[in-house]
Design an enzyme around this catalytic site. Structure first.
Site, PDB file in Angstrom:
ATOM      1  N   LYS A   1       0.810  -1.223   0.000  1.00  0.00           N
ATOM      2  CA  LYS A   1       0.000   0.000   0.000  1.00  0.00           C
ATOM      3  C   LYS A   1       0.843   1.272   0.000  1.00  0.00           C
ATOM      4  O   LYS A   1       0.381   2.317  -0.439  1.00  0.00           O
ATOM      5  CB  LYS A   1      -0.990  -0.018   1.170  1.00  0.00           C
ATOM      6  CG  LYS A   1      -2.080  -1.060   0.951  1.00  0.00           C
ATOM      7  CD  LYS A   1      -3.127  -1.075   2.038  1.00  0.00           C
ATOM      8  CE  LYS A   1      -4.125  -2.175   1.716  1.00  0.00           C
ATOM      9  NZ  LYS A   1      -5.158  -2.339   2.732  1.00  0.00           N
TER      10      LYS A   1
ATOM     11  N   ARG B   1      -7.329  -7.636  -9.044  1.00  0.00           N
ATOM     12  CA  ARG B   1      -8.011  -8.925  -9.255  1.00  0.00           C
ATOM     13  C   ARG B   1      -9.492  -8.668  -9.458  1.00  0.00           C
ATOM     14  O   ARG B   1      -9.962  -7.553  -9.319  1.00  0.00           O
ATOM     15  CB  ARG B   1      -7.832  -9.791  -8.011  1.00  0.00           C
ATOM     16  CG  ARG B   1      -8.352  -9.050  -6.790  1.00  0.00           C
ATOM     17  CD  ARG B   1      -8.405  -9.905  -5.546  1.00  0.00           C
ATOM     18  NE  ARG B   1      -8.532  -9.090  -4.349  1.00  0.00           N
ATOM     19  CZ  ARG B   1      -9.677  -8.660  -3.847  1.00  0.00           C
ATOM     20  NH1 ARG B   1     -10.806  -8.948  -4.435  1.00  0.00           N
ATOM     21  NH2 ARG B   1      -9.704  -7.916  -2.757  1.00  0.00           N
TER      22      ARG B   1
END
Ligand code: ADP
Ligand code: ADP
Ligand code: MG
Length: 472
Positions: free
Chosen positions: A115, A291
Site C-alpha cells: 500500500k 483482481r
C-alpha cells in the site's frame, strides 16, 4: 482463445468462473481440498483434482497448482479473489511454466499489493491520496511524531493488508501507543509481513470504488463506480452500483481518476481502484485491488458487461470489446453478501449442514451461490456462502426488490446475515441514500430484530390454523 482454464480457487467465485468458461466454450478445471470434495465448484467444473488433506494449504501452493494446470493440459489459470489472487509469485510461476495468468503482470501485483508503493505511485501520477507516511513506520516514536503532524484520528494499517484486516483507528496518542504492537502482530499473522504505515483517518467516509478494464494494447476503460460503504469492521456487507450518493459530475470525475490510476501503473486486465469520499466531497485514493472483486456482479448487472469473460479475452491478447463511450449503465444493482454467521452473536460464523436451500428468483434477481440443500459448509473457509444481486430501474425499487428477494431466499440449518440485511433495507437513512462506513456500527439497534416464534409456539400456531381450516 484458451482451450482449458484452471481455476485456482473454491466456492462461489470458482463457480462464477466455470460459468464464464462454459459460455465461451472453454473447458474448466477445478481443484479441491478433501474438505471440499462435495463443493459445488467441483461438481460444476469439467475436471477436478484433489490438492490434499489440509483444508487450506493446497489452495496456497502455487507450484503444485501450476503443476496440475500443466499436467491437465491447461493454457491459462484464473486466480479468483482471496487465496493466491494477489500473490505475485503465482503469476511468475505461471509465466515460467507457460500458463497464462488471468490478471495483471506480477510486478504490478507486487507494487499495488504494497500500500505504500501504491500510494507513492498514485501521488506521482497526481491522484489525491489521504495524507500519511511515505514509507513504512520505523518505530513507535516515529509513528507518534508523524501522527502529531497529520493530526488525529489516524489509521494504522498493514502495508500488505487485505480483506479488512490489520486496520485500526487511533483517536489519540494513547490509542496509537496501545494499537501499534497489535497491528504489527495482526499483520505478521495474517499477511506474513510485519510492515505497517499510518494515514489520516477520514471521518465517516463513503467507500467508492471504480471498476477498470485494461487490455494489452493499452486501452483502459472504467465501468463506473460501486458504493461499498455498508461495512462492518472494514469488511463489505452490501455493495451498490452506481453509488446513489454521487452526482453525475462526481461520477465522471471518479471514473476518470480510476482510468488515470490504472494507466499510471500500465495496468492490464480487470482491477478496482478504491477511494474514500469525505463529507466535504473530496475523493482520496485508498488502494488498488489487482483482481476480480467479490462485488463485480453489481457492475455486470448495470452495464451488461461480463467482467470475467472480458478478463479471459484480454488475457488471451484480444483487445477490449468496448470503447469507453459504448459503456452505459441502467438502474441500480445491489449485492448482499450472504454470510453463514449469526448477527445476534457478534456475527459468529455458523457452519454446518444446509438442511434446506431455496434460491430467490423472479425479475431482477441473480444468485451466485456455493451452497445447495444438503451441503455441509466446512468450518475452514470464509463464511460468505452466497451472493444475492438484485437490479431495478430506480433506487426505491431496488430496495424493494432486495427486500422481496431476501424474503424469498430460504437457508435453513445455519444462521445467515439475511434477517440483518432486511433491517437495513428498512432504515430511513439507507432508504434516503444517506450512509457512510459508520452506518453499521452506529445502528446497533438493527441487530435487535425478532427471530420469529420459538419452534413449539410455531407448531402450536400451525395446529390451530389447520384445525380452524378443517372446521370451516
Ligand atoms: P473485495 O474487495 O473483492 O470485496 P475482500 O476485501 O472482501 O474483497 O476480500 C475478498 C476475499 O479475499 C476475502 O475472503 C478476504 O479475506 C480475502 N483477501 C483479500 N485480500 C487478502 C490478502 N491480502 N490476504 C489474504 N486474504 C485476502
Ligand atoms: P483492505 O485492503 O483490507 O480492503 P482498505 O485500505 O481498502 O483495506 O480499507 C478497508 C476499509 O477500511 C475501507 O473501506 C474503509 O472503510 C476503512 N478505511 C481504510 N483506510 C481508511 C482511512 N484512511 N480513513 C477512514 N477509513 C479507512
Ligand atoms: Mg480495500
Amino acid at each position: 482463445m484458451f482451450k482449458k482454464i484452471l481455476i485456482a480457487n473454491r466456492g462461489e467465485i470458482a463457480v462464477r468462473i466455470v460459468r464464464a468458461c462454459s459460455e465461451m466454450g472453454i473447458k474448466s478445471v477445478a481443484i479441491y481440498a478433501d474438505a471440499d470434495r462435495h463443493a459445488l465448484h467441483v461438481k460444476k467444473a469439467d475436471e477436478a483434482y484433489n490438492i490434499g488433506a489440509d483444508p487450506v494449504a493446497g489452495y496456497l501452493n502455487a507450484h503444485n497448482i501450476v503443476n496440475i494446470a500443466v499436467a491437465a493440459g491447461c493454457d491459462a489459470l484464473h486466480p479468483g479473489y482471496g487465496f493466491l489472487s494477489e500473490n505475485p509469485e503465482l503469476a511468475e510461476v505461471c509465466v515460467r511454466r507457460g500458463i497464462k495468468f488471468i490478471g495483471p503482470d506480477a510486478n504490478v501485483i507486487r507494487q499495488m499489493g504494497d500500500k505504500i508503493q501504491a500510494r507513492n505511485a498514485m501521488i506521482a501520477a497526481g491522484i489525491p491520496c489521504v495524507p500519511g507516511s511515505d514509507g513504512n513506520l520505523e518505530s513507535l516514536e516515529a509513528a507518534v511524531k508523524l501522527a502529531a503532524t497529520i493530526g488525529y484520528p489516524v489509521m494504522l494499517k498493514a502495508t500488505n493488508g487485505g480483506g479488512g484486516r490489520g486496520i485500526r483507528r487511533c483517536d489519540n496518542e494513547k490509542e496509537l501507543l496501545s494499537n501499534y504492537d497489535r497491528v504489527i502482530s495482526e499483520a505478521s499473522k495474517a499477511f506474513g509481513k510485519p510492515e505497517v504505515f499510518l494515514e489520516k483517518c477520514v471521518v465517516h467516509p463513503r467507500h467508492i470504488e471504480v471498476q477498470v478494464l485494461a487490455d494489452a494494447q493499452g486501452n483502459v476503460i472504467h465501468l463506473f463506480e460501486r458504493d461499498c460503504s455498508i461495512q462492518r469492521r472494514n469488511q463489505k456487507l452490501i455493495e451498490i452500483a452506481p453509488s446513489p450518493q454521487l452526482t453525475q459530475a462526481q461520477r465522471e470525475y471518479i471514473g476518470g481518476l480510476g482510468v488515470k490510476a490504472a494507466k499510471a501503473v500500465n495496468y492490464e486486465n480487470a482491477g478496482t481502484v478504491e477511494f474514500l469520499l469525505d463529507s466535504d466531497n473530496n475523493f482520496y485514493f485508498m488502494e488498488m485491488n489487482t483482481r476480480l472483486q467479490v462485488e463485480h456482479t453489481v457492475t455486470e448487472t448495470i452495464t451488461g458487461v461480463d467482467i470475467v469473460q472480458e478478463q479471459i479475452r484480454v488475457a488471451a491478447g484480444l483487445p477490449l470489446q468496448y470503447k469507453q463511450n459504448e459503456i452505459a449503465f441502467r438502474g441500480f444493482a445491489m449485492e448482499y453478501r450472504i454470510n453463514a454467521e449469526d448477527p445476534k452473536k457478534d456475527f459468529l460464523p455458523s457452519f454446518g449442514k444446509i438442511t434446506r436451500y431455496y434460491a430467490p428468483g423472479g425479475p431482477g434477481v441473480r444468485m451466485d451461490a456455493a451452497i445447495y440443500s444438503g451441503y455441509v459448509i466446512p468450518p475452514y473457509y470464509d463464511s460468505m456462502c452466497a451472493k444475492l444481486t438484485v437490479w431495478a430501474l430506480d433506487w426505491d425499487s431496488v430496495i424493494e426488490r432486495g427486500r422481496r428477494a431476501l424474503n424469498d431466499m430460504i437457508v435453513y440449518g445455519v444462521k445467515t446475515t439475511i434477517p440483518y440485511y432486511q433491517q437495513i433495507m428498512q432504515h430511513p437513512d439507507f432508504r434516503d441514500a444517506n450512509f457512510n462506513t459508520s452506518f453499521v456500527e452506529s445502528h446497533p439497534e438493527l441487530i435487535e430484530y425478532d427471530t420469529g416464534l420459538p419452534k413449539e409456539l410455531m407448531a402450536a400456531a400451525i395446529a390451530v390454523a389447520i384445525a380452524a381450516h378443517e372446521g370451516a
